[in-house]
Motif scaffolding. Structure first.
Motif, PDB file in Angstrom:
ATOM      1  N   VAL A 288      -6.824  -6.566  -5.437  1.00 39.83           N
ATOM      2  CA  VAL A 288      -5.887  -5.528  -4.983  1.00 39.83           C
ATOM      3  C   VAL A 288      -6.180  -5.132  -3.542  1.00 39.83           C
ATOM      4  O   VAL A 288      -5.268  -4.925  -2.728  1.00 39.83           O
ATOM      5  N   GLN A 289      -7.452  -5.063  -3.197  1.00 42.93           N
ATOM      6  CA  GLN A 289      -7.835  -4.620  -1.855  1.00 42.93           C
ATOM      7  C   GLN A 289      -7.792  -5.727  -0.807  1.00 42.93           C
ATOM      8  O   GLN A 289      -7.517  -5.462   0.366  1.00 42.93           O
ATOM      9  N   ASN A 290      -8.050  -6.967  -1.225  1.00 44.49           N
ATOM     10  CA  ASN A 290      -8.236  -8.047  -0.257  1.00 44.49           C
ATOM     11  C   ASN A 290      -7.224  -9.179  -0.336  1.00 44.49           C
ATOM     12  O   ASN A 290      -7.211 -10.048   0.528  1.00 44.49           O
ATOM     13  N   GLY A 291      -6.387  -9.173  -1.368  1.00 41.96           N
ATOM     14  CA  GLY A 291      -5.424 -10.251  -1.528  1.00 41.96           C
ATOM     15  C   GLY A 291      -5.877 -11.261  -2.559  1.00 41.96           C
ATOM     16  O   GLY A 291      -7.042 -11.300  -2.965  1.00 41.96           O
ATOM     17  N   PHE A 292      -4.928 -12.076  -2.979  1.00 39.41           N
ATOM     18  CA  PHE A 292      -5.120 -13.024  -4.084  1.00 39.41           C
ATOM     19  C   PHE A 292      -5.439 -14.416  -3.568  1.00 39.41           C
ATOM     20  O   PHE A 292      -4.757 -14.923  -2.682  1.00 39.41           O
ATOM     21  N   GLY A 293      -6.477 -15.018  -4.129  1.00 43.67           N
ATOM     22  CA  GLY A 293      -6.744 -16.425  -3.858  1.00 43.67           C
ATOM     23  C   GLY A 293      -8.017 -16.712  -3.112  1.00 43.67           C
ATOM     24  O   GLY A 293      -8.537 -17.831  -3.184  1.00 43.67           O
ATOM     25  N   GLY A 294      -8.532 -15.743  -2.373  1.00 34.31           N
ATOM     26  CA  GLY A 294      -9.732 -15.974  -1.588  1.00 34.31           C
ATOM     27  C   GLY A 294     -10.993 -15.597  -2.342  1.00 34.31           C
ATOM     28  O   GLY A 294     -10.970 -15.200  -3.507  1.00 34.31           O
ATOM     29  N   ILE A 295     -12.131 -15.727  -1.645  1.00 32.69           N
ATOM     30  CA  ILE A 295     -13.418 -15.387  -2.235  1.00 32.69           C
ATOM     31  C   ILE A 295     -14.188 -14.491  -1.272  1.00 32.69           C
ATOM     32  O   ILE A 295     -13.914 -14.466  -0.076  1.00 32.69           O
ATOM     33  N   ASP A 296     -15.148 -13.769  -1.807  1.00 38.74           N
ATOM     34  CA  ASP A 296     -16.098 -13.011  -1.002  1.00 38.74           C
ATOM     35  C   ASP A 296     -17.310 -13.910  -0.778  1.00 38.74           C
ATOM     36  O   ASP A 296     -17.952 -14.351  -1.741  1.00 38.74           O
ATOM     37  N   ALA A 297     -17.609 -14.206   0.477  1.00 36.65           N
ATOM     38  CA  ALA A 297     -18.646 -15.190   0.800  1.00 36.65           C
ATOM     39  C   ALA A 297     -20.009 -14.795   0.234  1.00 36.65           C
ATOM     40  O   ALA A 297     -20.737 -15.635  -0.322  1.00 36.65           O
ATOM     41  N   GLU A 298     -20.368 -13.519   0.365  1.00 42.97           N
ATOM     42  CA  GLU A 298     -21.676 -13.089  -0.131  1.00 42.97           C
ATOM     43  C   GLU A 298     -21.752 -13.198  -1.645  1.00 42.97           C
ATOM     44  O   GLU A 298     -22.777 -13.617  -2.197  1.00 42.97           O
ATOM     45  N   ARG A 299     -20.674 -12.812  -2.308  1.00 41.95           N
ATOM     46  CA  ARG A 299     -20.686 -12.919  -3.763  1.00 41.95           C
ATOM     47  C   ARG A 299     -20.768 -14.385  -4.192  1.00 41.95           C
ATOM     48  O   ARG A 299     -21.485 -14.728  -5.133  1.00 41.95           O
ATOM     49  N   MET A 300     -20.055 -15.260  -3.504  1.00 41.57           N
ATOM     50  CA  MET A 300     -20.091 -16.674  -3.872  1.00 41.57           C
ATOM     51  C   MET A 300     -21.493 -17.243  -3.723  1.00 41.57           C
ATOM     52  O   MET A 300     -21.959 -18.001  -4.581  1.00 41.57           O
ATOM     53  N   GLU A 301     -22.184 -16.878  -2.648  1.00 47.85           N
ATOM     54  CA  GLU A 301     -23.550 -17.371  -2.478  1.00 47.85           C
ATOM     55  C   GLU A 301     -24.445 -16.854  -3.598  1.00 47.85           C
ATOM     56  O   GLU A 301     -25.280 -17.600  -4.132  1.00 47.85           O
ATOM     57  N   ALA A 302     -24.292 -15.572  -3.975  1.00 47.18           N
ATOM     58  CA  ALA A 302     -25.072 -15.020  -5.082  1.00 47.18           C
ATOM     59  C   ALA A 302     -24.721 -15.718  -6.392  1.00 47.18           C
ATOM     60  O   ALA A 302     -25.601 -15.997  -7.223  1.00 47.18           O
ATOM     61  N   ALA A 303     -23.432 -16.019  -6.571  1.00 42.16           N
ATOM     62  CA  ALA A 303     -22.992 -16.707  -7.787  1.00 42.16           C
ATOM     63  C   ALA A 303     -23.598 -18.102  -7.878  1.00 42.16           C
ATOM     64  O   ALA A 303     -24.031 -18.536  -8.957  1.00 42.16           O
ATOM     65  N   LEU A 304     -23.640 -18.810  -6.757  1.00 45.61           N
ATOM     66  CA  LEU A 304     -24.196 -20.158  -6.763  1.00 45.61           C
ATOM     67  C   LEU A 304     -25.697 -20.141  -7.027  1.00 45.61           C
ATOM     68  O   LEU A 304     -26.233 -21.043  -7.683  1.00 45.61           O
ATOM     69  N   GLU A 305     -26.381 -19.116  -6.530  1.00 47.17           N
ATOM     70  CA  GLU A 305     -27.805 -18.989  -6.847  1.00 47.17           C
ATOM     71  C   GLU A 305     -27.990 -18.759  -8.342  1.00 47.17           C
ATOM     72  O   GLU A 305     -28.878 -19.335  -8.971  1.00 47.17           O
ATOM     73  N   GLN A 306     -27.146 -17.914  -8.915  1.00 45.37           N
ATOM     74  CA  GLN A 306     -27.236 -17.639 -10.336  1.00 45.37           C
ATOM     75  C   GLN A 306     -26.883 -18.872 -11.159  1.00 45.37           C
ATOM     76  O   GLN A 306     -27.481 -19.142 -12.200  1.00 45.37           O
ATOM     77  N   LEU A 307     -25.920 -19.630 -10.658  1.00 42.79           N
ATOM     78  CA  LEU A 307     -25.490 -20.833 -11.373  1.00 42.79           C
ATOM     79  C   LEU A 307     -26.637 -21.817 -11.538  1.00 42.79           C
ATOM     80  O   LEU A 307     -26.698 -22.553 -12.525  1.00 42.79           O
TER      81      LEU A 307
END
Length: 336
Positions: A288-307
């Motif tokens: 809602v705040q940032n638009g549909f379809g993109g990613i948050d770079a910091e969250r993605m890096e944290a997600a990949l570490e968790q993965l």
């Protein structure tokens, strides 16, 4: 409608005016699962002319699980697919030269869940200790269970994991043969209701609410095809966003479009499934705040570490190696 959804994308759609309607580009689309509620936005994108306005003739094919579309797109059998981005990361680690990338995030909050029976003592993550868990080996939610278990300090040695098939997963829980299952929240919960399990006896533990940083399903593309047809990829993604907005505006119309392709569906149940997918996974605060379809770079890096606590990788996965936002419409579509 489209003026409200996106601004800059309107110029792109001029590539396919009435004169081009007879010369549409074939763009088959491979889903991850059956024609159920969450697939409705894609059929609305067909029926409401969004794909056609982008110059595309889109035929949608059902899938058989979170992994199903990835090899279809990687081999070039389909230019577009819908798949779990975490499974894509593992696939690319094993097949680093494969021409497939995620290009639009759809499930900003993944629907990975553990679904249990209150009557069998499963309401919280800690309740899984000592229980029997039914998990289909190709299931995207099961693939993320190790990180979920670690985040919630579960005793994996005490949990009996029963490999089950997708068709038998919910029936086994309904019959009490297992205490809980892994799956997508909006799929397993409603399948259990359809099987007659009382709603107050169903617990849905969303992994994203219990320590999981991961993203969910995304639109994926064959990168060879995308390099040759960049405008078509952006047009496809613009149409996808428009279809989701149409479904948000009128879920009943989405289910009507779905029923035309799958007349056997329970329309009331599938409308609820669609609404759950919108509320739980798509229309998040971030979107809602940032638009549909993109990613948050910091969250993605944290997600990949968790993965990497879930899966073994030959090389650490990177955001750039999995997700390419270059084809997204600018600005990002706004869903509301």
């Amino acid at each position: 409608m489209l003026d409200r959804i996106w601004a800059a994308g309107s110029a792109l759609l001029l590539i396919a005016g009435p004169a081009a309607a007879q010369d549409l580009m074939d763009a088959p689309f491979a889903l991850d699962w059956k024609f159920e509620g969450p697939a409705a936005p894609y059929f609305l994108a067909i029926d409401n002319g969004h794909f056609e306005e982008a110059g595309l003739d889109v035929e949608i094919t059902a899938g058989q699980g979170s992994l199903d579309a990835i090899p279809k797109v990687a081999t070039g059998a389909f230019p577009f697919g819908f798949a779990d981005i975490n499974s894509l990361a593992k696939f690319l680690d094993e097949n680093p030269e494969a021409p497939v990338r995620a290009v639009m995030m759809v499930y900003d909050k993944p629907p990975f869940a553990v679904v249990g029976r209150v009557s069998q003592g499963v309401e919280t993550p800690a309740d899984l200790n000592g229980k029997i868990l039914g998990a289909p080996p190709p299931d995207g939610a099961w693939a993320q269970f190790p990180a979920f278990a670690a985040a919630n300090d579960l005793d994996m040695d005490s949990i009996t994991v029963e490999p089950v098939g997708f068709p038998t997963r919910e029936p086994m829980l309904a019959e009490g043969e297992v205490d809980a299952i892994t799956g997508f929240s909006f799929s397993s919960v409603l399948n259990l209701l359809r099987l007659g399990v009382p709603e107050d006896d169903i617990s849905s533990i969303l992994m994203a609410d219990h320590g999981l940083e991961l993203y969910g399903n995304a639109i994926i593309v064959n990168t060879d095809w995308a390099e040759e047809n960049p405008e078509a990829v952006t047009g496809f993604l613009t149409a996808i966003a428009a279809g989701w907005q149409d479904a948000i505006d009128d879920p009943a119309a989405g289910i009507e479009a779905l029923a035309e392709r799958n007349p056997a569906i329970d329309t009331e149940l599938e409308e609820r499934r669609l609404s759950m997918s919108i509320e739980d996974t798509v229309l998040t605060e971030y979107v809602v705040q940032n638009g549909f379809g993109g990613i948050d770079a910091e969250r993605m890096e944290a997600a990949l570490e968790q993965l990497q606590t879930n899966m073994e990788f030959g090389a650490a996965p990177t955001s750039d190696g999995i997700f390419d936002g270059a084809y997204l419409p600018e600005p990002l579509p706004t869903l509301e």
